[in-house]
Design a protein around this motif. Structure first.
Motif, short mmCIF file in Angstrom:
data_model
loop_
_atom_site.label_atom_id
_atom_site.label_comp_id
_atom_site.label_asym_id
_atom_site.label_seq_id
_atom_site.Cartn_x
_atom_site.Cartn_y
_atom_site.Cartn_z
N ALA A 111 15.36 -10.79 -8.65
CA ALA A 111 15.01 -10.50 -10.05
C ALA A 111 13.88 -9.48 -10.09
O ALA A 111 13.01 -9.46 -9.22
N PHE A 112 13.91 -8.64 -11.10
CA PHE A 112 12.86 -7.66 -11.35
C PHE A 112 12.17 -8.07 -12.65
O PHE A 112 12.84 -8.20 -13.69
N LEU A 113 10.87 -8.27 -12.58
CA LEU A 113 10.12 -8.82 -13.69
C LEU A 113 8.94 -7.92 -14.03
O LEU A 113 8.43 -7.20 -13.15
N GLU A 114 8.49 -7.97 -15.28
CA GLU A 114 7.31 -7.23 -15.69
C GLU A 114 6.43 -8.14 -16.53
O GLU A 114 6.92 -9.08 -17.16
N GLY A 115 5.13 -7.84 -16.53
CA GLY A 115 4.21 -8.65 -17.32
C GLY A 115 2.95 -7.90 -17.69
O GLY A 115 2.62 -6.88 -17.07
N SER A 116 2.27 -8.42 -18.69
CA SER A 116 1.02 -7.84 -19.17
C SER A 116 0.05 -8.95 -19.54
O SER A 116 0.47 -10.04 -19.94
N LEU A 117 -1.25 -8.64 -19.42
CA LEU A 117 -2.31 -9.54 -19.87
C LEU A 117 -3.15 -8.81 -20.90
O LEU A 117 -3.40 -7.61 -20.77
N TYR A 118 -3.63 -9.56 -21.90
CA TYR A 118 -4.43 -9.00 -22.98
C TYR A 118 -5.68 -9.84 -23.19
O TYR A 118 -5.62 -11.08 -23.17
N GLY A 119 -6.81 -9.17 -23.41
CA GLY A 119 -8.05 -9.85 -23.72
C GLY A 119 -8.04 -10.37 -25.15
O GLY A 119 -7.12 -10.09 -25.94
#
Length: 142
Positions: A111-119
């Motif tokens: 699987a190819f996954l993407e993610g982000s984090l936000y303050g």
């Protein structure tokens, strides 16, 4: 199982690393392979008084990307990370960090996954992509 039931199940039975990171799954879209979670970065996560150490941020984004895959593919799999690229865009501070993960492509074994984090102020802190292996869980022996 509905999206809400899935969220409830994972929050009632969290992975130990998710407990350490102060994680809580907020929502999933099983059809789209998306997950949203929050994490609580404590001062103990900081390498100075105000900057969260990058390894904790990696753990958070890795967790939400995996939750997105679980949402789409189900819980009868094990998902070891084969490779992860993380771009640190801004320093993270103690407090609530919002995480978003999505399945970009899912095959039978990869699987190819993407993610982000936000303050807390909405600033994007991290953008990540990962390649993960999909391994069916072995049936439990009685």
């Amino acid at each position: 199982m509905t999206n809400e039931e899935f969220v409830d199940l994972l929050n009632r039975h969290p992975q130990p690393c998710n407990v350490t990171l102060g994680g809580e799954l907020v929502s999933v879209d099983q059809e789209a392979g998306r997950a949203v979670a929050t994490f609580v970065a404590t001062p103990e996560f900081c390498h100075s008084k105000t900057i969260v150490q990058g390894g904790f941020l990696c753990g958070m984004v890795d967790t939400v990307m995996t939750q997105a895959l679980f949402a789409q593919a189900g819980l009868n799999i094990v998902v070891p990370t084969l490779e992860m690229k993380v771009s640190f865009l801004a320093p993270g501070s103690p407090g609530v960090i919002r995480a978003e993960g999505e399945v970009v492509r899912c095959g039978k074994s990869t699987a190819f996954l993407e993610g982000s984090l936000y303050g807390e102020d909405g600033t994007m802190l991290v953008r990540a992509s990962t390649t993960a292996r999909i391994i069916p869980k072995s049936p439990r022996k009685k």
